[in-house]
Write a protein that holds these residues in place. Sequence first.
Motif, mmCIF file in Angstrom:
data_model
loop_
_atom_site.group_PDB
_atom_site.id
_atom_site.type_symbol
_atom_site.label_atom_id
_atom_site.label_comp_id
_atom_site.label_asym_id
_atom_site.label_seq_id
_atom_site.Cartn_x
_atom_site.Cartn_y
_atom_site.Cartn_z
ATOM 1 N N PRO A 243 0.876 -1.195 -0.001
ATOM 2 C CA PRO A 243 -0.014 0.053 0.076
ATOM 3 C C PRO A 243 0.901 1.268 0.126
ATOM 4 O O PRO A 243 0.393 2.091 -0.411
ATOM 5 C CB PRO A 243 -0.957 -0.012 1.297
ATOM 6 C CG PRO A 243 -0.081 -0.924 2.167
ATOM 7 C CD PRO A 243 0.647 -2.045 1.271
ATOM 8 N N GLY A 244 1.962 1.446 0.396
ATOM 9 C CA GLY A 244 2.633 2.282 0.662
ATOM 10 C C GLY A 244 3.819 2.492 -0.445
ATOM 11 O O GLY A 244 4.960 3.256 -0.547
ATOM 12 N N GLY A 245 3.691 1.568 -1.708
ATOM 13 C CA GLY A 245 4.690 1.831 -2.693
ATOM 14 C C GLY A 245 5.324 0.234 -2.755
ATOM 15 O O GLY A 245 5.677 -0.556 -1.596
ATOM 16 N N VAL A 246 5.814 -0.315 -3.897
ATOM 17 C CA VAL A 246 6.386 -1.425 -4.095
ATOM 18 C C VAL A 246 8.114 -1.605 -3.599
ATOM 19 O O VAL A 246 8.865 -1.278 -4.040
ATOM 20 C CB VAL A 246 6.588 -1.908 -5.671
ATOM 21 C CG1 VAL A 246 7.075 -3.304 -5.786
ATOM 22 C CG2 VAL A 246 5.283 -1.835 -6.034
ATOM 23 N N GLU A 247 7.932 -1.805 -2.142
ATOM 24 C CA GLU A 247 9.324 -1.842 -1.465
ATOM 25 C C GLU A 247 9.026 -2.828 -0.307
ATOM 26 O O GLU A 247 7.733 -2.669 0.325
ATOM 27 C CB GLU A 247 9.972 -0.320 -1.172
ATOM 28 C CG GLU A 247 8.971 0.417 -0.508
ATOM 29 C CD GLU A 247 9.474 1.876 -0.195
ATOM 30 O OE1 GLU A 247 10.610 1.924 -0.659
ATOM 31 O OE2 GLU A 247 8.783 2.695 0.406
ATOM 32 N N ILE A 248 10.248 -3.497 0.090
ATOM 33 C CA ILE A 248 9.979 -4.118 1.501
ATOM 34 C C ILE A 248 9.202 -3.652 2.629
ATOM 35 O O ILE A 248 8.470 -4.245 3.275
ATOM 36 C CB ILE A 248 11.304 -4.794 1.535
ATOM 37 C CG1 ILE A 248 11.739 -5.799 0.321
ATOM 38 C CG2 ILE A 248 11.019 -5.890 2.961
ATOM 39 C CD1 ILE A 248 10.996 -6.982 0.041
ATOM 40 N N LYS A 249 9.762 -2.582 2.881
ATOM 41 C CA LYS A 249 9.287 -1.864 4.107
ATOM 42 C C LYS A 249 7.853 -1.636 4.109
ATOM 43 O O LYS A 249 7.131 -1.491 5.161
ATOM 44 C CB LYS A 249 10.064 -0.639 4.507
ATOM 45 C CG LYS A 249 9.801 0.336 3.566
ATOM 46 C CD LYS A 249 10.646 1.684 3.908
ATOM 47 C CE LYS A 249 10.468 2.985 3.005
ATOM 48 N NZ LYS A 249 11.175 4.088 3.277
ATOM 49 N N SER A 250 7.206 -1.546 2.989
ATOM 50 C CA SER A 250 5.722 -1.402 3.092
ATOM 51 C C SER A 250 4.693 -2.417 2.676
ATOM 52 O O SER A 250 3.480 -2.309 2.501
ATOM 53 C CB SER A 250 5.260 -0.275 1.823
ATOM 54 O OG SER A 250 5.744 -0.899 0.474
ATOM 55 N N LEU A 251 5.689 -3.704 2.715
ATOM 56 C CA LEU A 251 4.996 -4.893 2.648
ATOM 57 C C LEU A 251 3.733 -5.326 3.609
ATOM 58 O O LEU A 251 4.047 -4.909 4.879
ATOM 59 C CB LEU A 251 5.704 -6.085 2.476
ATOM 60 C CG LEU A 251 5.464 -7.313 2.553
ATOM 61 C CD1 LEU A 251 4.542 -7.658 1.300
ATOM 62 C CD2 LEU A 251 6.162 -8.609 2.741
ATOM 63 N N ASP A 252 2.664 -5.298 3.285
ATOM 64 C CA ASP A 252 1.466 -5.686 4.235
ATOM 65 C C ASP A 252 1.378 -7.310 4.443
ATOM 66 O O ASP A 252 0.625 -8.179 3.635
ATOM 67 C CB ASP A 252 -0.003 -5.067 3.707
ATOM 68 C CG ASP A 252 -1.084 -5.147 4.567
ATOM 69 O OD1 ASP A 252 -1.055 -5.781 5.579
ATOM 70 O OD2 ASP A 252 -1.942 -4.331 4.636
ATOM 71 N N LEU A 253 1.901 -7.644 5.413
ATOM 72 C CA LEU A 253 2.208 -8.884 5.769
ATOM 73 C C LEU A 253 0.378 -9.765 6.129
ATOM 74 O O LEU A 253 0.273 -10.705 5.501
ATOM 75 C CB LEU A 253 2.868 -9.353 6.808
ATOM 76 C CG LEU A 253 4.386 -9.244 6.685
ATOM 77 C CD1 LEU A 253 5.358 -9.439 7.970
ATOM 78 C CD2 LEU A 253 4.872 -10.156 5.533
ATOM 79 N N ILE A 254 -0.384 -8.950 6.700
ATOM 80 C CA ILE A 254 -1.753 -9.467 6.956
ATOM 81 C C ILE A 254 -2.483 -9.725 5.762
ATOM 82 O O ILE A 254 -3.096 -10.509 5.713
ATOM 83 C CB ILE A 254 -2.285 -8.375 7.573
ATOM 84 C CG1 ILE A 254 -1.590 -8.129 9.218
ATOM 85 C CG2 ILE A 254 -3.868 -8.755 8.103
ATOM 86 C CD1 ILE A 254 -1.534 -9.254 10.210
ATOM 87 N N SER A 255 -2.313 -8.508 4.821
ATOM 88 C CA SER A 255 -3.114 -8.811 3.549
ATOM 89 C C SER A 255 -2.561 -10.013 2.687
ATOM 90 O O SER A 255 -3.205 -10.733 2.089
ATOM 91 C CB SER A 255 -2.993 -7.470 2.567
ATOM 92 O OG SER A 255 -3.703 -6.699 3.233
#
Length: 446
Positions: free
Chosen positions: A391-403
């Motif tokens: 949701p915050g851009g295609v980068e590891i730190k913005s990965l939504d693990l719940i989704s």
Amino acid sequence: MKDISKVQQPSFKEALRFWFKLGWISFGGTAGHIAIMHNYLVDKKKWISNSRFLHALSHCMILPGPEAQQLAIYIGWQLHGKKGGLVAGILFVLPSMFILLGLSIVYVLFGNLPFISAMFNGLKPAVIALIIMALFKVAQKALRGPLHFAVAAAAFACMLFFNVSLLLIMAGAIILAFIISYLHPSLFHHKKAAEAIEDEHGYYINKYSTKPQTGFKIKPILKLIGVALFLWLIPFVFFNLFTDDVHFWDSLSLFFTKTAFVTIGGSYTVIPYVAQFSVSKLNWLTNLQMTDGFALAETTPGPLIIVLAFVGFMAGYNHFNGSLLMGTIGLLASTFYTFLPCFLFVFAGAPVVEKTQDNPLVEGILGLITAVVVGAILNLTLFLGKNVIFPGGVEIKSLDLISLTWIIVSLVLIKKFRMNVIYLVGLSVLFGLAHYAIANIHGRIL
């Protein structure tokens, strides 16, 4: 052979009851719609034989538009003429349109409330899972050899990297089919499953039935085109007389009319096209709103292409500064222009298409177009999925693990446990609410 049948023609009233019921229970996308119609029309009522049902379905796959709705129009036409086709097609769409209108109003009025957002956050991963499953199902049937794999990959690359329109890609696939049929027709050959033997005479419509109005007849086709054109012009008159921004309504009407003519392959083909233009070029709604609209469409009966009605609603609502009236008019206009051509295609095109049965060139063209559909679905999966998982851009730190986790869980529920789409939707809504509640409680504790 004589047209003999053990089953009498169903009354129009009896057919009307079924088409009305179908409009309210047709959940599960195209596969679900076809399963319901096959169970009732073929297995239970024996109004049409399995061979003719599949024969009609193959014709509808050729035509632009949602094939399940066109199949209903086609069978309604065969049962009771154009009157039957009109009733079947309209009732297939009408319930989902009204339901989606109500959901769209709730969405724009209360979508910013935390619990409403939580519901959609639970639905979005499930929607991505449904698209992934659709991709695999279509790919298994469509990609029959290296040629089809290559065309699917090329279509995906053209859409993702070069922003080529779906219409141009399909035109290229048709040209390629002509070239291959001339230079190397054996590339199209594939094994066909043996047809099941059944008692055709136990059905009202069977393979021995006389096909109504087959062949190309110019006068009836011109008459149908004239009627369709007259109906198509009526909203333009309304917009010019009663609205302020005529240019916007003309653009909306022409866009959804054009969309109706490039939807070969069903809902999953047209959605990438609509998403690409309505979000990126026309700026009618945001990418996330498009994903929300897809989730809303999944919760309603009827064809998944009804998501275009949500796009029309958001276009009118956003363009006229949050006007529910303009949003409603946008929804009605987009629905009208999306589905009007479907009736023209069936009534005018189906008799002609029947003459192309077992034509090697036509089968080759259809095979390549279906491969293009696979590429389009893959592109749609990435287009919508990246905003859910990142949701915050295609980068590891913005990965939504719940989704990401819920996408995997949804895939397992669909594939391994064959969970009904309605149950998955309900479970996903509960998951979204539970996640919101837990996060809220955790935040208070901290």
